[in-house]
Design a protein around this motif. Structure first.
Motif, PDB file in Angstrom:
ATOM      1  N   UNK A   1     110.090  -1.225  47.911  1.00 46.72           N
ATOM      2  CA  UNK A   1     109.054  -1.564  46.828  1.00 46.72           C
ATOM      3  C   UNK A   1     108.184  -0.124  46.580  1.00 46.72           C
ATOM      4  N   UNK A   2     108.113  -0.021  45.267  1.00 48.39           N
ATOM      5  CA  UNK A   2     107.452   1.219  44.753  1.00 48.39           C
ATOM      6  C   UNK A   2     106.747   1.102  43.525  1.00 48.39           C
ATOM      7  N   UNK A   3     105.520   1.675  43.406  1.00 48.69           N
ATOM      8  CA  UNK A   3     104.602   1.481  42.172  1.00 48.69           C
ATOM      9  C   UNK A   3     103.504   2.436  42.131  1.00 48.69           C
TER      10      UNK A   3
ATOM     11  N   UNK B   1     116.843  -7.944  41.458  1.00 45.28           N
ATOM     12  CA  UNK B   1     116.765  -8.278  42.804  1.00 45.28           C
ATOM     13  C   UNK B   1     116.894  -7.230  44.007  1.00 45.28           C
ATOM     14  N   UNK B   2     117.067  -6.055  43.498  1.00 44.80           N
ATOM     15  CA  UNK B   2     117.523  -4.782  44.490  1.00 44.80           C
ATOM     16  C   UNK B   2     116.357  -3.727  44.273  1.00 44.80           C
ATOM     17  N   UNK B   3     115.730  -3.412  45.435  1.00 43.74           N
ATOM     18  CA  UNK B   3     114.895  -2.467  45.523  1.00 43.74           C
ATOM     19  C   UNK B   3     115.542  -1.073  46.178  1.00 43.74           C
ATOM     20  N   UNK B   4     115.647  -0.109  45.576  1.00 44.02           N
ATOM     21  CA  UNK B   4     116.359   1.181  45.871  1.00 44.02           C
ATOM     22  C   UNK B   4     115.236   2.220  46.190  1.00 44.02           C
ATOM     23  N   UNK B   5     115.862   3.087  47.026  1.00 44.33           N
ATOM     24  CA  UNK B   5     114.960   4.521  47.145  1.00 44.33           C
ATOM     25  C   UNK B   5     114.749   5.180  45.706  1.00 44.33           C
TER      26      UNK B   5
END
Length: 502
Positions: free
Chosen positions: A132-134, A266-270
């Motif tokens: 997760x990123x933000x 639905x996918x969390x990637x680098x």
């Protein structure tokens, strides 16, 4: 202090003969729970004591979309360690494989083949917990991105510092994995030899069915995904950053996993964070500097693919139209790249859902494996000798795989684990055992750091396991057809306008 007596010995079921020693759920970091969720992992304190209880249980699987009968636990930063029976010589080193650390079984490999090494198999954060990123996370905590990569790095550093307790050699560590594990292996290598690492640990790598991929998204492109998560969880966008993060950390892991199912992506990637994934990584790959660095450090790789990889991908949230194809691939890649690689399928055509599924499976397999892997190899060629790039291709599978993958899928994604892990817990026929032992002989030399008799004469050749179960040296029949997609993604990446770090 690590007490080796707390391990267990795995026995062959029919004969009760010892196969290997296993040390289960060995912690390498503090649990990433509570306020540690979505932060870099914290190493264990010097006063941490390993007790018998931690070695005889199987640790929980890091949270992910739930599967019946599988226990998920955020307290999953633990490794399973497999060591050969007897006293392995120091030169055998350690083998660190990325992936689920409870699903695979290398015990027969260690007992019945020439591959005598120590496996360290860490659990690490996945999906929403690992990537997760933000903006809110980044501004709240330093280096708040790519948590799963940081978990892997800490596991690698733990291995370097502690493998001698298991009679391993910290100066002979091989890192490897399959699929996402191979992708992670590349990025662990890139970090290990890159400008932000304080200790170069990795000596060689396995890359099974994946390569370097494409340059990851930057923070602005994944912010919409974070905002969508807040919406699904009914966390107001108007709240302050601290309030949003506090509300997220109060959610249970099950609530977060369930929320992902209702999200658009639905996918969390680098992401390209400028730290674990450095700003100039892909330009250094394109220019050949990355290969030069591997040459300086004498790092070797075994890298390859299977002939029918796409069957393993075509059912993973497949699209049913051109626009949904673009949107689906945008889960994994920057949108400009997803749009460009989909252009050949834009022309109006009456395609069935099954046809869109096949298009997606083959295009995804090219992006994940066939094209980007060959592009990476092409970029490494000028700097590395043939002995540093050991290529394979597999068109064969064991009978045991049939209970998980239909025989008509052939050598598809993941079916080779029964080869690399000598059955991976399943029974092999006598003929299969003979063939796989022969296939693994140069792998054993590779892991020991010895000269490898791979057999190829130039980099466009592969060590090929044919559908009939024969080992041959062949030209790579996919080389010319797969490279244009890599060239397209390289051109798009290089033509992007300069942007801020994130």
């Amino acid at each position: 202090m690590i007490h080796l007596c707390h391990g267990s010995t795995l026995l062959d079921s029919p004969t009760k003969t010892p196969k290997c020693h296993r040390f289960s759920a060995v912690p390498y970091a503090l649990p990433p729970t509570g306020n540690r969720r979505w932060r870099k992992p914290d190493p264990l304190p010097p006063t941490f004591s390993y007790g018998a209880k931690g070695y005889i249980r199987r640790g929980g699987v890091c949270p992910q979309p739930r599967v019946s009968g599988v226990t998920h636990d955020e307290d999953c930063l633990q490794s399973n360690i497999y060591a050969p029976i007897g006293t392995p010589p120091p030169s055998d080193g350690g083998f660190l494989q990325f992936g689920s650390n409870n699903y695979d079984d290398p015990s027969a490999l260690l007992a019945d083949t020439d591959v005598k090494c120590i496996f360290v198999v860490p659990g690490y954060r996945l999906g929403i917990f690992g990537f997760l990123a933000s903006r809110e996370l980044w501004e709240n905590s330093p280096l708040a991105a790519n948590f799963g990569f940081w978990d892997q790095r800490l596991a690698l550093e733990w291995t370097y510092e502690n493998i001698e307790h298991f009679r391993g050699d910290k100066n002979n560590i091989t890192v490897g994995g399959l699929s996402a594990g191979s992708y992670a292996t590349f990025h662990q290598l890139a970090y290990d030899i890159g400008p932000n690492s304080n200790n170069q640990i990795i000596r060689r790598v396995f890359q099974w069915s994946n390569g370097c991929g494409v340059e990851p998204k930057r923070l602005p492109e994944v912010q919409d995904q974070f905002d969508d998560l807040l919406s699904v969880l009914q966390i107001r966008a108007s709240w302050g950053d601290s309030a949003k993060l506090e509300a997220l950390r109060e959610k249970t892991s099950d609530e977060l996993v369930d929320a992902v199912g209702s999200m658009k992506q639905k996918f969390f990637r680098p992401i390209l964070d400028g730290n674990f994934v450095s700003e100039d990584l892909f330009e250094n790959i394109f220019s050949g500097k990355f290969g030069q660095r591997l040459h300086e450090l004498n790092i070797q790789t075994i890298i390859g693919d299977l002939t029918q990889e796409f069957h393993g991908y075509e059912n993973v949230f497949p699209p049913n139209s051109y626009q949904s194809l673009v949107n689906r691939l945008s889960w994994d890649y920057p949108r400009d790249i997803a749009t460009a690689i989909c252009l050949p399928y834009r022309t109006p055509a009456a395609r069935t859902e099954e046809e869109w599924k096949t298009i997606f499976g083959k295009l995804y397999a090219d992006m994940q494996i066939h094209s980007t892997m060959r592009g990476l190899i092409q970029s490494l060629m000028p700097a590395l000798t043939l002995s540093h790039i050991l290529r394979y291709r597999i068109d064969w599978r064991t009978k045991s795989v049939d209970k998980r993958q239909p025989p008509e899928f052939g050598a598809t994604h993941g079916t080779d684990l029964s080869i690399w892990l000598f059955g991976n817990g399943d029974t092999l026929t006598n003929r299969e055992k003979i063939l796989i032992r022969e296939w693994l002989k140069p792998v054993a030399s590779f892991i020991r750091g010895e000269k490898v008799n791979w057999g190829t004469s130039f980099v466009q050749q592969v060590r090929y396991l044919t559908s009939e179960g024969e080992i041959e040296i062949k030209d790579d029949e996919a080389w010319d057809s797969k490279l244009p997609l890599w060239d397209l993604t390289k051109r798009i990446t290089r033509n992007r306008k300069p942007r801020s770090k994130l």
